[in-house]
Design a protein around this motif. Structure first.
Motif, PDB file in Angstrom:
ATOM      1  N   THR A 189       0.826  -1.206   0.000  1.00 49.21           N
ATOM      2  CA  THR A 189       0.000   0.000   0.000  1.00 49.21           C
ATOM      3  C   THR A 189       0.863   1.261   0.000  1.00 49.21           C
ATOM      4  O   THR A 189       0.779   2.115   0.890  1.00 49.21           O
ATOM      5  N   TYR A 190       1.703   1.334  -0.997  1.00 44.15           N
ATOM      6  CA  TYR A 190       2.553   2.497  -1.251  1.00 44.15           C
ATOM      7  C   TYR A 190       2.868   2.484  -2.744  1.00 44.15           C
ATOM      8  O   TYR A 190       2.486   1.537  -3.450  1.00 44.15           O
ATOM      9  N   ASP A 191       3.508   3.531  -3.231  1.00 45.45           N
ATOM     10  CA  ASP A 191       3.765   3.660  -4.678  1.00 45.45           C
ATOM     11  C   ASP A 191       2.485   3.709  -5.495  1.00 45.45           C
ATOM     12  O   ASP A 191       2.475   3.313  -6.667  1.00 45.45           O
ATOM     13  N   TYR A 192       1.403   4.168  -4.903  1.00 48.18           N
ATOM     14  CA  TYR A 192       0.189   4.355  -5.697  1.00 48.18           C
ATOM     15  C   TYR A 192       0.422   5.426  -6.771  1.00 48.18           C
ATOM     16  O   TYR A 192      -0.069   5.304  -7.897  1.00 48.18           O
ATOM     17  N   PHE A 193       1.129   6.469  -6.397  1.00 52.07           N
ATOM     18  CA  PHE A 193       1.396   7.571  -7.314  1.00 52.07           C
ATOM     19  C   PHE A 193       2.860   7.969  -7.203  1.00 52.07           C
ATOM     20  O   PHE A 193       3.491   7.797  -6.157  1.00 52.07           O
ATOM     21  N   GLY A 194       3.412   8.497  -8.290  1.00 50.39           N
ATOM     22  CA  GLY A 194       4.806   8.910  -8.284  1.00 50.39           C
ATOM     23  C   GLY A 194       5.174   9.582  -9.584  1.00 50.39           C
ATOM     24  O   GLY A 194       4.358   9.695 -10.511  1.00 50.39           O
ATOM     25  N   ALA A 195       6.426   9.996  -9.683  1.00 48.58           N
ATOM     26  CA  ALA A 195       6.865  10.805 -10.816  1.00 48.58           C
ATOM     27  C   ALA A 195       7.139  10.006 -12.076  1.00 48.58           C
ATOM     28  O   ALA A 195       7.685  10.541 -13.040  1.00 48.58           O
ATOM     29  N   TRP A 196       6.750   8.705 -12.115  1.00 46.70           N
ATOM     30  CA  TRP A 196       6.661   8.052 -13.423  1.00 46.70           C
ATOM     31  C   TRP A 196       5.596   8.760 -14.268  1.00 46.70           C
ATOM     32  O   TRP A 196       5.638   8.687 -15.480  1.00 46.70           O
ATOM     33  N   GLU A 197       4.636   9.411 -13.577  1.00 46.93           N
ATOM     34  CA  GLU A 197       3.759  10.373 -14.258  1.00 46.93           C
ATOM     35  C   GLU A 197       4.445  11.733 -14.127  1.00 46.93           C
ATOM     36  O   GLU A 197       4.197  12.501 -13.199  1.00 46.93           O
ATOM     37  N   ALA A 198       5.367  12.018 -15.069  1.00 48.48           N
ATOM     38  CA  ALA A 198       6.325  13.102 -14.894  1.00 48.48           C
ATOM     39  C   ALA A 198       5.677  14.471 -14.725  1.00 48.48           C
ATOM     40  O   ALA A 198       6.213  15.335 -14.019  1.00 48.48           O
ATOM     41  N   LYS A 199       4.539  14.681 -15.348  1.00 41.93           N
ATOM     42  CA  LYS A 199       3.887  15.993 -15.280  1.00 41.93           C
ATOM     43  C   LYS A 199       2.834  16.077 -14.178  1.00 41.93           C
ATOM     44  O   LYS A 199       2.114  17.058 -14.070  1.00 41.93           O
ATOM     45  N   GLY A 200       2.775  15.035 -13.327  1.00 38.09           N
ATOM     46  CA  GLY A 200       1.802  15.022 -12.246  1.00 38.09           C
ATOM     47  C   GLY A 200       0.478  14.453 -12.713  1.00 38.09           C
ATOM     48  O   GLY A 200       0.417  13.745 -13.719  1.00 38.09           O
ATOM     49  N   PRO A 201      -0.587  14.739 -11.979  1.00 37.68           N
ATOM     50  CA  PRO A 201      -0.644  15.645 -10.844  1.00 37.68           C
ATOM     51  C   PRO A 201       0.062  15.073  -9.610  1.00 37.68           C
ATOM     52  O   PRO A 201       0.137  13.859  -9.448  1.00 37.68           O
ATOM     53  N   THR A 202       0.568  15.967  -8.770  1.00 34.11           N
ATOM     54  CA  THR A 202       1.183  15.516  -7.528  1.00 34.11           C
ATOM     55  C   THR A 202       0.136  14.830  -6.657  1.00 34.11           C
ATOM     56  O   THR A 202      -1.020  15.245  -6.596  1.00 34.11           O
ATOM     57  N   ALA A 203       0.565  13.750  -6.000  1.00 27.51           N
ATOM     58  CA  ALA A 203      -0.340  12.977  -5.142  1.00 27.51           C
ATOM     59  C   ALA A 203       0.501  12.162  -4.184  1.00 27.51           C
ATOM     60  O   ALA A 203       1.599  11.719  -4.533  1.00 27.51           O
ATOM     61  N   PRO A 204       0.015  11.942  -2.976  1.00 31.80           N
ATOM     62  CA  PRO A 204       0.785  11.151  -2.012  1.00 31.80           C
ATOM     63  C   PRO A 204       0.889   9.704  -2.464  1.00 31.80           C
ATOM     64  O   PRO A 204      -0.079   9.121  -2.946  1.00 31.80           O
TER      65      PRO A 204
END
Length: 405
Positions: free
Chosen positions: A250-265
């Motif tokens: 339950t981590y790495d749900y979101f990250g900068a592999w989506e380089a342009k975001g949106p930012t998310a925890p």
């Protein structure tokens, strides 16, 4: 994990009634009366490659105070190759010689014929200091999960090979079982797997049969609770009868592999207004797994002892645009908590976790306060305990692990 990272070298559509029937008939597993109570399990990953650039060793588990808090260590990773469990890093695992200063008991490794060295010997010494501590050898991870497809073609032969390696006479006393970190059965990780919906269940059944009831058999599994996502691709409920517990990542749900975001925890406990994808939060993951008939006591709450971040961000609140991953010590977009707590202190919370904006960078990570909140959730939910990726991300005095309640 749902994102393209998860555990790596650098953490189900059966009906509830049918699943409950299977689980009720499950054989006894490795938990014994002298084992730690289910809800109090604290499982930490230790990486064999951490002894290199990261300079994190088994001795640090003791000096940080973490060993006194841990109930189990997952040793990452063994490889999966040619349909078998194989050694991940022979030098770090059992050959690296520790001098007296680096050894957990102050005694240098020897070059006597057959003497065990490396992490395995240090873990043996750590267990002597903490007789109730158990060590589980984890196989696969992000980088080495491509080998599970071949292993799934002959689960019995795979299980035989794993048992032979884990219980090798040179280090049989070090390990108390096996953990499978397959990213991801019947879905895509670094590579895509097409072994089918029942392959994971068949592999876990074979491992339980070979390892028996006195050894632990666990698995790290996807946390993708989206409709038609990775949980739905596998019979996790059917396989649950063969495992002592699951570690949903339950981590790495979101990250900068989506380089342009949106930012998310990257590790939200709960959903929140504006979350980029439904089903990508801890509560959604655990609620879905429980709804399939998997007992809460067989599910551990997953924590990341690190942050994920973007740069080129102007908005403090989550949901902002970015230009790419923030700079990290070992990997772009990734940084240990022990670094972030000083370089980019948390200044906001969302979805039960923390975030921080400093300059043009935006990071999300857990703090002692948010871990306390997640621990309270774990207790309300009746989960089997907590696990985290990984020990080397914590402070020298173990402030994150000590916040686990």
């Amino acid at each position: 994990m749902p994102g393209p990272y998860g555990h790596r070298p650098r953490a189900l559509l059966a009906s509830a009634a049918a699943a409950a029937t299977l689980l009720a008939a499950a054989p006894a597993t490795a938990d014994t009366p002298d084992d730690t109570a289910a809800g109090r399990r604290v499982v930490g990953y230790f990486t064999n490659w951490g002894v290199y650039e990261r300079n994190y060793h088994v001795k640090n588990i003791e000096t940080s105070g973490s060993a006194a808090k841990l109930t189990h260590i997952n040793y990452a990773f063994g490889n999966v190759s040619g349909g078998k469990c194989t050694i991940g890093d022979a030098y770090a695992d059992y050959d690296k010689a520790y001098d007296a200063a680096g050894s957990i008991d102050g005694k240098a490794d020897t070059w006597d014929n057959g003497a065990l060295r490396g992490n395995f010997n240090q873990l043996r010494k750590l267990k002597k200091l903490h007789p109730n501590l158990k060590v589980v050898w984890s196989f696969g991870g992000w980088t080495w999960s491509g080998g599970f497809g071949e292993a799934a073609k002959n689960p019995a032969a795979f299980a035989e090979s794993c048992y032979g390696l884990v219980k090798d006479p040179r280090w049989a006393d070090v390990f108390d079982g096996i953990d499978i970190d397959w990213e991801y059965p019947n879905a895509c990780g670094l590579t895509c797997d097409t072994s089918g919906r029942t392959a994971f269940r068949d592999v876990m059944a074979a491992l339980r049969s070979k390892f028996g009831g006195k050894n632990l058999v666990t698995a790290a599994i996807t946390a993708d609770a989206s409709a038609g996502g990775k949980i739905d691709a596998v019979d996790y409920a059917g396989a649950a009868r063969y495992v002592d517990w699951y570690n949903p990542m339950t981590y790495d749900y979101f990250g900068a592999w989506e380089a342009k975001g949106p930012t998310a925890p990257h590790s939200p406990l709960t959903s929140y207004n504006g979350i980029p994808k439904a089903g990508f939060d801890t509560d959604a993951t655990l609620t879905k797994l429980i709804s399939l008939g998997i007992p809460p006591s067989k599910l551990l709450l997953g924590l990341g002892f690190y942050g994920r971040g973007w740069t080129g961000v102007t908005q403090s609140a989550p949901g902002g645009a970015a230009t790419g991953p923030a700079k990290g010590t070992y990997e772009a977009g990734f940084e240990d908590y022990k670094v972030l707590k000083s370089t980019c202190p948390a200044n906001g919370t969302v979805g039960g976790t923390a975030y921080a904006k400093c300059g043009n960078d935006w990071w999300s990570y857990d703090t002692p306060a948010t871990i306390a909140g997640k621990s309270a959730y774990k207790n309300r939910k009746g989960l089997g305990g907590t696990f985290f990726w990984e020990l080397g991300g914590d402070t020298a005095d173990g402030e994150l692990i000590k916040a686990i309640g």
